[in-house]
Design a protein around this motif. Structure first.
Motif, PDB file in Angstrom:
ATOM      1  N   LEU A   1       0.837  -1.211   0.000  1.00  0.00           N
ATOM      2  CA  LEU A   1       0.000   0.000   0.000  1.00  0.00           C
ATOM      3  C   LEU A   1       0.870   1.258   0.000  1.00  0.00           C
ATOM      4  O   LEU A   1       0.644   2.182  -0.802  1.00  0.00           O
ATOM      5  N   LEU A   2       1.859   1.316   0.900  1.00  0.00           N
ATOM      6  CA  LEU A   2       2.723   2.494   0.987  1.00  0.00           C
ATOM      7  C   LEU A   2       3.506   2.703  -0.311  1.00  0.00           C
ATOM      8  O   LEU A   2       3.665   3.838  -0.776  1.00  0.00           O
ATOM      9  N   GLY A   3       3.982   1.610  -0.911  1.00  0.00           N
ATOM     10  CA  GLY A   3       4.684   1.717  -2.187  1.00  0.00           C
ATOM     11  C   GLY A   3       3.774   2.226  -3.291  1.00  0.00           C
ATOM     12  O   GLY A   3       4.180   3.040  -4.129  1.00  0.00           O
ATOM     13  N   SER A   4       2.525   1.785  -3.279  1.00  0.00           N
ATOM     14  CA  SER A   4       1.557   2.210  -4.290  1.00  0.00           C
ATOM     15  C   SER A   4       1.225   3.693  -4.141  1.00  0.00           C
ATOM     16  O   SER A   4       1.156   4.432  -5.127  1.00  0.00           O
ATOM     17  N   ILE A   5       1.027   4.136  -2.895  1.00  0.00           N
ATOM     18  CA  ILE A   5       0.732   5.554  -2.647  1.00  0.00           C
ATOM     19  C   ILE A   5       1.912   6.421  -3.085  1.00  0.00           C
ATOM     20  O   ILE A   5       1.742   7.470  -3.721  1.00  0.00           O
ATOM     21  N   TRP A   6       3.133   5.971  -2.754  1.00  0.00           N
ATOM     22  CA  TRP A   6       4.338   6.718  -3.144  1.00  0.00           C
ATOM     23  C   TRP A   6       4.428   6.844  -4.667  1.00  0.00           C
ATOM     24  O   TRP A   6       4.666   7.934  -5.195  1.00  0.00           O
ATOM     25  N   ALA A   7       4.238   5.743  -5.387  1.00  0.00           N
ATOM     26  CA  ALA A   7       4.322   5.774  -6.847  1.00  0.00           C
ATOM     27  C   ALA A   7       3.250   6.686  -7.436  1.00  0.00           C
ATOM     28  O   ALA A   7       3.485   7.371  -8.436  1.00  0.00           O
ATOM     29  N   TYR A   8       2.085   6.726  -6.791  1.00  0.00           N
ATOM     30  CA  TYR A   8       0.962   7.533  -7.284  1.00  0.00           C
ATOM     31  C   TYR A   8       1.304   9.016  -7.290  1.00  0.00           C
ATOM     32  O   TYR A   8       1.136   9.703  -8.301  1.00  0.00           O
ATOM     33  N   TYR A   9       1.812   9.535  -6.168  1.00  0.00           N
ATOM     34  CA  TYR A   9       2.024  10.982  -6.136  1.00  0.00           C
ATOM     35  C   TYR A   9       3.461  11.406  -6.427  1.00  0.00           C
ATOM     36  O   TYR A   9       3.712  12.557  -6.785  1.00  0.00           O
ATOM     37  N   GLU A  10       4.425  10.485  -6.307  1.00  0.00           N
ATOM     38  CA  GLU A  10       5.824  10.879  -6.484  1.00  0.00           C
ATOM     39  C   GLU A  10       6.307  10.678  -7.921  1.00  0.00           C
ATOM     40  O   GLU A  10       7.028  11.519  -8.460  1.00  0.00           O
ATOM     41  N   LEU A  11       5.914   9.575  -8.560  1.00  0.00           N
ATOM     42  CA  LEU A  11       6.414   9.287  -9.898  1.00  0.00           C
ATOM     43  C   LEU A  11       5.606   9.988 -10.987  1.00  0.00           C
ATOM     44  O   LEU A  11       6.009  10.018 -12.140  1.00  0.00           O
ATOM     45  N   GLY A  12       4.438  10.528 -10.618  1.00  0.00           N
ATOM     46  CA  GLY A  12       3.633  11.255 -11.594  1.00  0.00           C
ATOM     47  C   GLY A  12       2.965  10.369 -12.627  1.00  0.00           C
ATOM     48  O   GLY A  12       2.584  10.821 -13.703  1.00  0.00           O
ATOM     49  N   TRP A  13       2.819   9.063 -12.296  1.00  0.00           N
ATOM     50  CA  TRP A  13       2.183   8.145 -13.233  1.00  0.00           C
ATOM     51  C   TRP A  13       0.654   8.280 -13.214  1.00  0.00           C
ATOM     52  O   TRP A  13      -0.016   7.916 -14.161  1.00  0.00           O
ATOM     53  N   GLY A  14       0.148   8.767 -12.109  1.00  0.00           N
ATOM     54  CA  GLY A  14      -1.286   9.047 -12.047  1.00  0.00           C
ATOM     55  C   GLY A  14      -2.167   7.843 -11.819  1.00  0.00           C
ATOM     56  O   GLY A  14      -3.339   7.850 -12.183  1.00  0.00           O
ATOM     57  N   GLY A  15      -1.676   6.794 -11.207  1.00  0.00           N
ATOM     58  CA  GLY A  15      -2.486   5.619 -10.916  1.00  0.00           C
ATOM     59  C   GLY A  15      -1.948   4.893  -9.705  1.00  0.00           C
ATOM     60  O   GLY A  15      -0.967   5.306  -9.097  1.00  0.00           O
ATOM     61  N   PHE A  16      -2.602   3.779  -9.356  1.00  0.00           N
ATOM     62  CA  PHE A  16      -2.243   3.063  -8.131  1.00  0.00           C
ATOM     63  C   PHE A  16      -1.417   1.808  -8.403  1.00  0.00           C
ATOM     64  O   PHE A  16      -0.788   1.274  -7.504  1.00  0.00           O
ATOM     65  N   TRP A  17      -1.431   1.317  -9.664  1.00  0.00           N
ATOM     66  CA  TRP A  17      -0.690   0.088  -9.982  1.00  0.00           C
ATOM     67  C   TRP A  17      -0.366   0.081 -11.475  1.00  0.00           C
ATOM     68  O   TRP A  17      -1.227   0.356 -12.305  1.00  0.00           O
ATOM     69  N   PHE A  18       0.895  -0.263 -11.811  1.00  0.00           N
ATOM     70  CA  PHE A  18       1.319  -0.139 -13.202  1.00  0.00           C
ATOM     71  C   PHE A  18       1.931  -1.425 -13.741  1.00  0.00           C
ATOM     72  O   PHE A  18       2.502  -1.430 -14.824  1.00  0.00           O
ATOM     73  N   TRP A  19       1.839  -2.504 -12.975  1.00  0.00           N
ATOM     74  CA  TRP A  19       2.393  -3.788 -13.358  1.00  0.00           C
ATOM     75  C   TRP A  19       3.889  -3.664 -13.668  1.00  0.00           C
ATOM     76  O   TRP A  19       4.416  -4.362 -14.532  1.00  0.00           O
ATOM     77  N   ASP A  20       4.545  -2.754 -12.960  1.00  0.00           N
ATOM     78  CA  ASP A  20       5.996  -2.662 -13.011  1.00  0.00           C
ATOM     79  C   ASP A  20       6.575  -3.964 -12.452  1.00  0.00           C
ATOM     80  O   ASP A  20       6.036  -4.521 -11.490  1.00  0.00           O
ATOM     81  N   PRO A  21       7.664  -4.497 -13.039  1.00  0.00           N
ATOM     82  CA  PRO A  21       8.189  -5.791 -12.572  1.00  0.00           C
ATOM     83  C   PRO A  21       8.464  -5.858 -11.074  1.00  0.00           C
ATOM     84  O   PRO A  21       8.253  -6.892 -10.446  1.00  0.00           O
ATOM     85  N   VAL A  22       8.945  -4.750 -10.497  1.00  0.00           N
ATOM     86  CA  VAL A  22       9.257  -4.789  -9.067  1.00  0.00           C
ATOM     87  C   VAL A  22       7.996  -4.671  -8.215  1.00  0.00           C
ATOM     88  O   VAL A  22       7.952  -5.149  -7.087  1.00  0.00           O
ATOM     89  N   GLU A  23       6.947  -4.058  -8.748  1.00  0.00           N
ATOM     90  CA  GLU A  23       5.646  -4.133  -8.085  1.00  0.00           C
ATOM     91  C   GLU A  23       5.164  -5.584  -8.077  1.00  0.00           C
ATOM     92  O   GLU A  23       4.642  -6.077  -7.072  1.00  0.00           O
ATOM     93  N   ASN A  24       5.353  -6.251  -9.203  1.00  0.00           N
ATOM     94  CA  ASN A  24       4.882  -7.629  -9.330  1.00  0.00           C
ATOM     95  C   ASN A  24       5.575  -8.578  -8.363  1.00  0.00           C
ATOM     96  O   ASN A  24       4.953  -9.514  -7.852  1.00  0.00           O
ATOM     97  N   VAL A  25       6.891  -8.352  -8.104  1.00  0.00           N
ATOM     98  CA  VAL A  25       7.596  -9.288  -7.235  1.00  0.00           C
ATOM     99  C   VAL A  25       7.184  -9.121  -5.769  1.00  0.00           C
ATOM    100  O   VAL A  25       7.490  -9.980  -4.942  1.00  0.00           O
ATOM    101  N   SER A  26       6.479  -8.047  -5.440  1.00  0.00           N
ATOM    102  CA  SER A  26       5.884  -7.945  -4.097  1.00  0.00           C
ATOM    103  C   SER A  26       4.463  -8.509  -4.097  1.00  0.00           C
ATOM    104  O   SER A  26       3.987  -9.005  -3.069  1.00  0.00           O
ATOM    105  N   LEU A  27       3.790  -8.436  -5.249  1.00  0.00           N
ATOM    106  CA  LEU A  27       2.421  -8.958  -5.341  1.00  0.00           C
ATOM    107  C   LEU A  27       2.401 -10.486  -5.309  1.00  0.00           C
ATOM    108  O   LEU A  27       1.493 -11.086  -4.711  1.00  0.00           O
ATOM    109  N   MET A  28       3.397 -11.130  -5.914  1.00  0.00           N
ATOM    110  CA  MET A  28       3.393 -12.600  -5.993  1.00  0.00           C
ATOM    111  C   MET A  28       3.441 -13.278  -4.625  1.00  0.00           C
ATOM    112  O   MET A  28       2.618 -14.163  -4.343  1.00  0.00           O
ATOM    113  N   PRO A  29       4.365 -12.897  -3.706  1.00  0.00           N
ATOM    114  CA  PRO A  29       4.302 -13.506  -2.376  1.00  0.00           C
ATOM    115  C   PRO A  29       3.029 -13.157  -1.622  1.00  0.00           C
ATOM    116  O   PRO A  29       2.561 -13.958  -0.809  1.00  0.00           O
TER     117      PRO A  29
END
Length: 626
Positions: A223-251
């Motif tokens: 959750l904290l990583g998703s919130i950070w990516a939302y407002y800090e990276l300027g991507w404008g969303g909560f999940w982008f299927w970035d590979p490193v996002e995925n390696v936290s989602l799998m476990p």
């Protein structure tokens, strides 16, 4: 330099204590009527040395001791104190030292708190955990020493990547690691229980708290990583299927499945194979994430500066652990005589098995989408990226029956159930279809698929909401977690359905007008901070209802390292977020402006907090709720 020396020798002593612990554990295992008090003392001593090492690294960062290579590469004298401390784990070496700290803390808690369990089980769990700890000690000392010296001492450091200088990201890694490392205790415990043939209801009750704790921390970390990516990276969303996002989602997916299996095993002597395999898989996936992030294979904003030697070490270590765990599973796992895998088709056990298969399918999709580009590049030297369309096409069709099963499953009884007195299930289903049809008909062109999707999400939402009024305090933790999940899925679907975006280039004083929105670029201001210069753009946003809001996104120019970052300005309400971000267009006197309206973003964050709170609440169940 003094603190770096102390920190390094504390690591060496910690490794020595690990070897002593393995020796005493094996010796005590041969005559284990009681647990040797020396084992507890040495476990505490090991944790104490790792704490000393970690504190020494923090002090080196705070004092800007640039004779330490890790501090030199990741800090700067102008960096605020908070980010100097957070910079301790905002790099490869420091993050691994934090991982080792949590590993030693968790095994200490395990030894202290594990009661009513056979001494041999505790000793064997300790041995397996120490094997993991020794691996991390060797990894740190041999390939990733956080206390390497630089001579002569530089006067200034290289600085921390500015996008990592954020409060959410400062606490994101420690919480995420609590989830990852908690899975190591589950892994070691499952291997010990399998070897000793102790996988039972009693063991399930004991290990369930570790599963829940890991699951809660991993959920909050994501959750904290998703919130950070939302407002800090300027991507404008909560999940982008970035590979490193995925390696936290799998476990997380494996751990969620394991949690449901543990609940079943706690009540009935079934699904023992599922529990063991998922315990192994969860930790393996956590270690795979560590390998992918640090090996240089993945390119992502999240990855650390890499070294193939480090990746090779983790890969060999990971395969060794997998080999040991599979050997123990195949040669020592014995099914209980009562461990029947045949269930009545309409029962809670069957619904959980269905849940497991769906979760394993989702996990497989994410795994393939993450590692397929890696294997393709190795085999053919072709580089491809797997983006959201891949995941949406493979997950969405199966999400519909999964949500339906999740709504109906908890309403069934153990062993055998029936459909008598379940008329409300049909009623809510009809209401959900009608409501979703009315919503989708007005706002979307894809009538069929969106109607089915939203109706299944609404169905789960209504069913879980009903539980609060009908079942009241019965299994309140499960009700909250399932309601949070239903709210999460519904919020995500509505967010995708109603989101809008405007991308344009504007100069100061210019106006962009569309059918629903007018964007006025009013002015630019500048501000000097301690370690960066800020360019603040002021926009007026006029909507179709003629209400005007002022938004002020920033560009930050950092002095060390010399990097420009975009800081979004977000106005949050209960129903939607208004999100605007600007970027420099090279050699031009205008800015690229991206304005988005993101409905129900706040409810996405709230729903994940509810899910975590539901898990946390299960620690404090009263007896009548069990």
């Amino acid at each position: 330099m003094l603190y770096s020396s102390i920190g390094y020798y504390a690591l060496i002593l910690g490794l020595g204590i690990s070897l002593i612990l393995v020796y005493f554990s094996i010796k005590n295992f041969q005559n284990s009527s009681t647990l040797n008090t020396k084992i507890l003392s040495f476990t505490f001593l090991q944790f104490f040395f790792v704490v000393i090492s970690f504190v020494c690294l923090i002090i080196s960062f705070v004092l800007s001791d640039f004779s330490n290579e890790t501090v030199f590469n990741n800090s700067h004298t102008t960096k605020p104190l908070f980010y100097k401390i957070a910079g301790t784990w905002g790099n490869h070496e420091g993050s691994l030292l934090l991982w080792l700290l949590v590993l030693t803390l968790f095994i200490l808690i395990f030894v202290l708190k594990t009661k009513n369990q056979p001494p041999k089980y505790k000793l064997l769990t300790l041995i397996f955990q120490q094997i993991i700890i020794i691996g991390f000690f060797l990894f740190l000392i041999q390939t990733s020493n956080p206390f390497n010296f630089i001579f002569p001492t530089p006067e200034e450091g290289m600085g921390l990547n500015p996008i990592l200088q954020d409060p959410a990201l400062a606490i994101h890694p420690p919480i995420l690691y609590l989830g990852y490392v908690g899975s190591s205790i589950i892994f070691s415990s499952a291997l010990a229980a399998t070897y000793l043939n102790l996988v039972s209801k009693l063991w399930a009750s004991h290990i369930k708290k570790w599963v829940i704790a890991s699951w809660v921390f991993l959920t909050l970390g994501i959750l904290l990583g998703s919130i950070w990516a939302y407002y800090e990276l300027g991507w404008g969303g909560f999940w982008f299927w970035d590979p490193v996002e995925n390696v936290s989602l799998m476990p997380w997916l494996a751990l969620t499945t394991l949690l449901h299996c543990i609940i079943v095993l706690e009540k009935k002597q079934i699904l023992t194979s599922w529990v063991i395999i998922l315990s192994i898989s969860t930790f393996t996936l956590s270690m795979c994430g560590t390998f992918l992030v640090r090996s240089g294979i993945l390119n992502s904003v999240h990855t650390f500066a890499n070294d193939p030697e480090r990746g090779l070490f983790i890969l060999v270590f990971l395969f060794s652990l997998i080999f040991i765990s599979l050997f123990i599973f195949f040669f020592f796992h014995k099914s209980s005589p009562n461990n029947s895998n045949s269930f009545f088709w309409l029962s809670k056990e069957t619904s959980i098995i269905i849940n497991n298969w769906f979760m394993m399918y989702f996990l497989s999709v994410v795994l393939i989408g993450t590692i397929y580009p890696i294997f393709l590049e190795v085999l053919s030297s072709q580089k491809i990226s797997v983006g959201p369309p891949f995941y949406q096409k493979l997950i969405i069709p199966f999400l519909i029956p999964f949500l339906m099963a999740m709504a109906i499953g908890p309403k069934l009884k153990w062993i055998k159930s029936n459909i008598v007195d379940k008329f409300y299930l049909v009623l809510f289903f009809a209401i959900s279809i009608i409501l979703s049809f009315l919503i989708v008909k007005k706002f979307s062109n894809n009538l069929l698929i969106n109607t089915i999707l939203i109706s299944s999400a609404l169905y789960l939402f209504f069913i879980t909401l009903r539980d609060f009024f009908i079942r009241k305090y019965s299994n309140i933790s499960q009700n909250i977690a399932h309601f949070g999940f239903s709210l999460l899925i519904l919020s995500i679907l509505l967010n995708n359905l109603f989101s809008s975006e405007i991308i344009t280039n504007l100069k100061v004083g210019e106006t962009f007008t569309s059918s629903k929105t007018k964007i006025v670029f009013k002015s630019i201001n500048q501000k000097q901070e301690k370690n960066y210069k800020s360019i603040i753009a002021n926009f007026g946003i006029e909507n179709i209802n003629e209400t005007t809001e002022d938004l002020s996104p920033e560009l930050r120019i950092y002095n060390q390292p010399n990097i420009v970052t975009s800081e979004a300005d977000i106005k949050t309400t209960l129903l939607s977020d208004k999100f605007i971000v600007i970027n420099i267009v090279q050699n031009q006197d205008f800015f690229n402006v991206r304005y988005q309206v993101k409905p129900f973003m706040l409810w996405i964050w709230i729903s994940v907090i509810l899910i975590s709170f539901g898990g946390l609440l299960s620690f404090f169940k009263r007896e009548h709720e069990k």
